[in-house]
Design an enzyme around this catalytic site. Structure first.
Site, PDB file in Angstrom:
ATOM      1  N   SER A  26       6.654 -14.956  20.099  1.00 66.29           N
ATOM      2  CA  SER A  26       6.511 -13.382  20.081  1.00 66.29           C
ATOM      3  C   SER A  26       6.726 -13.001  21.432  1.00 66.29           C
ATOM      4  CB  SER A  26       5.600 -13.015  19.339  1.00 66.29           C
ATOM      5  OG  SER A  26       4.208 -13.453  19.873  1.00 66.29           O
ATOM      6  N   GLY A  27       6.986 -11.802  21.827  1.00 64.92           N
ATOM      7  CA  GLY A  27       7.028 -11.204  23.063  1.00 64.92           C
ATOM      8  C   GLY A  27       7.213  -9.906  23.137  1.00 64.92           C
ATOM      9  N   VAL A  32      10.064 -13.730  16.804  1.00 59.70           N
ATOM     10  CA  VAL A  32      11.093 -14.805  16.182  1.00 59.70           C
ATOM     11  C   VAL A  32      10.543 -15.414  15.262  1.00 59.70           C
ATOM     12  CG1 VAL A  32      12.869 -16.449  17.059  1.00 59.70           C
ATOM     13  CG2 VAL A  32      12.179 -14.555  18.594  1.00 59.70           C
ATOM     14  N   LYS A  44      15.014 -12.951  14.809  1.00 58.66           N
ATOM     15  CA  LYS A  44      14.259 -12.096  15.710  1.00 58.66           C
ATOM     16  C   LYS A  44      13.990 -10.552  15.059  1.00 58.66           C
ATOM     17  CE  LYS A  44      14.164 -12.071  20.280  1.00 58.66           C
ATOM     18  NZ  LYS A  44      14.763 -11.939  21.740  1.00 58.66           N
ATOM     19  N   ASP A 138      20.706 -10.523  30.340  1.00 56.24           N
ATOM     20  CA  ASP A 138      19.297 -10.902  30.558  1.00 56.24           C
ATOM     21  C   ASP A 138      19.637 -12.465  30.336  1.00 56.24           C
ATOM     22  OD1 ASP A 138      16.813 -10.877  30.696  1.00 56.24           O
ATOM     23  OD2 ASP A 138      16.178 -10.838  28.773  1.00 56.24           O
TER      24      ASP A 138
END
Length: 684
Positions: A26-27, A32, A44, A138
Site C-alpha cells: 500500500s502507498g 495493491v 491496485k 513515473d
C-alpha cells in the site's frame, strides 16, 4: 519475494471475477491486492479521494484503458479496469518478485551482465510503451519488478491517469527520478521517461540517486539546476546516461534509439564494444552541449519523415480546403484528397470556415515564403522566439539573433546560459531587444548588435519584456523552506534592482506565463500547479487579480489577447483543451478540445495570440511524441480552426510567433532542425 499480509476488516474479498487472497502493498496511491481467478493478478485499488467526481473517475478509466495497448513483453500487462465501491481499480498481470528498489537495498548494486540486461530489458519495455502512444511518467526503481523471467516494468500510464484525478496539474511521481519538465510545467513526453530511466540506472549501478537532497524542494533544485552524481556508473554506460539526463528534452535520445546503441555496445559477456553514443552520429558525449547543467542538441532526433515535397521553394507548405470540395494546390487545382486529409504536410482549412480573404493576397493563406533560414549549428537549438516589435530568436547556448524575416539573421551576441525568453520593443524611445537566461543573466541589446545592459541575478530568468516604462525580467527558484512553492521575483533589467517584494505562493512553480495589458497597466500573468492564475502589475509587482480555472486539466501555456475590445487570457491545458478567460474577471468565455489527439500526443510547445485582420486568433504548436508537426490557427471568435499545419519537413516546431512582412500577417516558426521558416496568413 515480497511479503503478502492477510486481508483485514474493511478490505474487499472479491473484485470482478477475482477472489482476493492478500495485500501485496500500500502507498500514497492506493492498496495493491493479490487476486486469483483464471490466472493470478495484481489489483491496485485507488484511495477514495481519487474518485470524488464522476467525470474525474471516468477520465481516470479512459486514461488507463489506453495503457492496455502496450505490448506485454517486459511489461506487466494491464488486463482490466473498473470501479469498486466508487473507487477505481486496475487489474494487471501478477509478477512474483521484489522491486529493483528493494533488491538493490537488500543485495547491493547490479554489476556486469546483470546491469546490462537490466538496462536493455527496461529500454525494451519503454520502447513498447512509447510505441503504443503512452508515456510512463513515473519510471523509477519501485516500478521495475525483478521477476523470474527478467525485469518487468509496471504502472505505465498510471501517473497520467492520476494527474486527471487530482483537479490540479501537480505531477504524480517520485521527485528524485522526475524530469525537469515535470517540475517546470512543460509538456511531458517520452523524453521524460528517458530521463527517469537514466536516474533509475544510476541507482541500479551505484545504490544512489543522481539527484540527492534532504527535502523534496532540495531535490527539485538539484534536478533543475544541479549536476547529477554519476560516480560509479560503468564507463560503457556513462555517455548514454549523461545524454539522457540533459535538461533539454529534445537533446535526449529516444528509447528505441538508445536500445539499439546499447545492444551494439555490449556483447553477451557485458564488455563494451564501441565508444558510447558518439559512434552513432550524435557527436561526442564530451561536447559542452551535453554537459550536465547545459541544454543542448546532442542526441536530437529527426522527428519528421515525409512531406519533403511540400518544402520546395515557391510551393505552399499548406493547401486550402474549400467547403465541400477536395484540397486545392497553389494554382487552384484539386488534388483529389478527401476533406480533412493533412497527411502531406498541408494546412487544411476546416469545412465551413472561410480563410481571411486569401485571394486578396499575392501569398495565399498558408504559403511557405522563401527558403528556411538556418541558425549556426554551434549555437544550439532554438529555445525562445518573439515577433512583437521585431522578430528575435534565442538558442540553447545563449546566442541571441535578430531576424527581419529575410534570408539571414543578425547575431546580437552571446547572452550567457540557455536563452529562456526573448523580446523586442522600445525603451525610452530607443529600440531594444531583451533576453533572459537560465544562468540568471538578463541582457539588453541594440537591434543592430551590441549590448545596452547586462545584469546577473542568482535565480534562473524565465521571462523578459520591454514596456514603455522599463525592461522587466522574471526569475524563479524553488525555496526549500516552502516545499514545492517557488519564489518569483521581478527585476528592472536596466538597473538590476528588484521590483516589489518576492512572490512565494506559486504552488509547483510557474505553469504558463504571459505579458499583456489590463486597463492602464502593463501586466504579468502567471499560472501555477494549483490551477490558479494571477495578474501582477509590472511597474511595482503588485497583484491585481487572481482566479482559478476551476476545472481538471493542468495549465500548460498562456498568452494575452483581445476579443471585442476586452483583454483575454488564452491558455492550453493538459486535458488537450484551448480555453479563453476574461482577464479582468477570470470568467471563462470559451473552451475547445484538440479532439484528434491521442492521450499522450497532448501537450503544446508554443502558443501566441493576435489578429489576422479583424479576426482574433490563437496559434498553437504541438510536438507529439511521434514527431509530426501540428500547428493550429484558431478563430477565437467562433472556435473554428482556420487551418492546421500537418506533418512536414524540419521536425517539430518548438517555438513560433505571429509576425508581419510588408503589412501581411505571417507565422514564424523555429523547428527541430534549427531552421527558421515563415508562412503567410493571408492579407492584413
Amino acid at each position: 519475494m515480497p511479503d503478502m499480509r492477510p486481508l483485514q476488516p474493511g478490505d474487499p474479498e472479491q473484485i470482478g471475477s477475482y477472489r482476493l487472497v492478500g495485500v501485496l502493498g500500500s502507498g500514497g496511491q492506493g492498496v495493491v491486492y493479490r487476486g486469483v481467478g483464471d490466472r493470478e493478478v495484481a489489483i491496485k485499488v485507488l484511495h477514495g479521494h481519487f474518485s470524488h467526481d464522476d467525470d474525474i473517475a471516468k477520465g481516470f478509466l479512459r486514461e488507463v484503458e489506453a495503457a492496455r495497448r502496450v505490448a506485454a513483453f517486459c511489461t506487466a500487462a494491464v488486463l482490466d479496469v473498473g470501479m469498486v465501491d466508487d473507487r477505481p481499480y486496475i487489474v494487471s498481470e501478477y509478477v512474483p518478485g521484489d522491486t529493483l528498489q528493494a533488491v538493490v537495498r537488500a543485495s547491493g548494486p547490479r554489476e556486469g551482465g546483470a546491469l546490462d540486461r537490466l538496462a536493455i530489458s527496461t529500454l525494451t519495455a519503454l520502447t513498447a510503451i512509447h510505441q503504443a502512444g503512452i508515456v510512463h511518467r513515473d519510471f523509477k526503481p519501485g516500478n521495475v519488478l525483478m521477476g523470474p523471467d527478467g525485469p518487468i516494468v509496471i504502472d505505465f500510464g498510471i501517473a497520467k491517469a492520476l494527474d486527471a484525478t487530482t483537479g490540479t496539474s501537480v505531477p504524480v511521481g517520485t521527485p528524485t527520478y522526475m524530469s525537469p519538465e515535470q517540475f517546470e510545467g512543460e509538456r511531458v513526453g517520452p523524453a521524460s521517461d528517458v530521463f527517469s530511466w537514466a536516474g533509475t540506472m544510476v541507482f541500479a549501478a551505484t545504490g544512489r540517486t543522481p539527484f540527492a537532497g534532504d527535502t523534496v524542494a532540495a531535490i527539485v533544485n538539484h534536478v533543475l539546476s544541479g549536476v547529477p552524481d554519476l560516480s560509479g556508473v560503468p564507463p560503457h554506460l556513462l555517455g548514454a546516461i549523461e545524454a539522457c539526463l540533459s535538461r533539454d528534452p529534445a537533446a535526449r535520445p529516444g528509447a528505441a534509439e538508445l536500445l539499439q546503441q546499447l545492444i551494439r555496445q555490449v556483447n553477451p559477456t557485458g564488455r563494451p564494444l564501441a565508444p558510447p553514443l558518439a559512434q552513432a552520429g550524435h557527436g561526442s558525449v564530451a561536447d559542452a552541449d551535453t554537459a550536465p547543467g547545459r541544454r543542448g542538441s546532442i542526441g536530437r532526433r529527426a522527428l519528421i519523415g515525409g512531406g519533403a515535397a511540400a518544402a520546395a521553394v515557391g510551393v505552399s507548405a499548406f493547401a486550402l480546403l474549400r467547403p465541400g470540395s477536395g484540397l486545392l494546390d497553389p494554382d487552384g487545382r484539386r488534388t483529389g484528397r478527401p476533406v480533412g486529409d493533412t497527411s502531406s504536410g498541408s494546412l487544411a482549412q476546416s469545412p465551413g470556415t472561410a480563410s481571411p480573404n486569401p485571394a486578396a493576397s499575392a501569398e495565399p493563406f498558408g504559403t511557405q515564403t522563401g527558403d528556411p533560414v538556418p541558425l549556426p549549428a554551434t549555437d544550439g537549438a532554438p529555445t525562445a522566439m518573439a515577433a512583437e516589435g521585431g522578430t528575435v530568436v534565442g538558442t540553447a547556448k545563449g546566442a541571441v539573433f535578430a531576424w527581419d524575416l529575410g534570408p539571414e539573421v543578425t547575431r546580437l551576441g552571446d547572452g550567457g546560459g540557455s536563452a529562456e525568453w526573448v523580446c523586442a520593443g522600445s525603451l525610452g524611445g530607443t529600440p531594444a531587444v531583451a533576453s533572459g537566461h537560465h544562468d540568471g543573466r538578463m541582457r539588453l541589446w541594440r537591434p543592430a548588435g551590441g549590448s545596452l545592459a547586462s545584469r546577473k541575478v542568482s535565480d534562473p530568468v524565465i521571462a523578459v519584456t520591454v514596456t514603455a516604462g522599463a525592461a522587466v525580467a522574471v526569475s524563479q527558484k524553488y525555496d526549500d523552506m516552502r516545499d514545492l512553492h517557488s519564489v518569483v521575483r521581478l527585476w528592472n533589467i536596466s538597473t538590476g534592482k528588484q521590483i516589489g517584494p518576492a512572490i512565494s505562493d506559486h504552488f509547483q512553480g510557474v505553469r504558463g506565463l504571459a505579458f499583456g495589458r489590463l486597463g492602464e497597466d502593463d501586466v504579468l500573468v502567471t499560472g501555477d500547479g494549483g490551477e490558479r492564475v494571477r495578474v501582477w502589475r509590472l511597474s511595482d509587482g503588485k497583484p491585481l487579480r487572481s482566479f482559478r480555472t476551476g476545472e481538471v486539466g493542468g495549465i500548460e501555456l498562456l498568452a494575452c489577447g483581445e476579443i471585442d475590445g476586452r483583454p483575454v487570457l488564452v491558455s492550453t491545458h493538459l486535458d488537450a483543451t484551448l480555453r479563453v478567460y476574461d482577464l479582468a474577471t477570470g470568467k471563462r468565455r470559451k473552451k475547445w478540445e484538440f479532439s484528434d489527439q491521442a492521450p499522450d500526443d497532448r501537450g503544446a510547445t508554443a502558443l501566441v495570440a493576435g489578429r489576422i485582420g479583424d479576426v482574433p486568433v490563437a496559434v498553437v504548436a504541438h510536438a507529439p511524441w511521434n514527431g509530426d508537426v501540428i500547428v493550429r490557427v484558431w478563430n477565437l471568435g467562433d472556435g473554428d480552426v482556420i487551418g492546421v499545419l500537418g506533418p512536414g519537413p524540419g521536425g517539430a516546431i518548438r517555438r513560433l510567433a505571429l509576425a508581419e512582412r510588408d503589412g501581411r500577417p505571417m507565422i514564424a516558426g523555429a523547428g527541430e532542425d534549427r531552421k527558421l521558416r515563415i508562412w503567410s496568413l493571408g492579407p492584413a
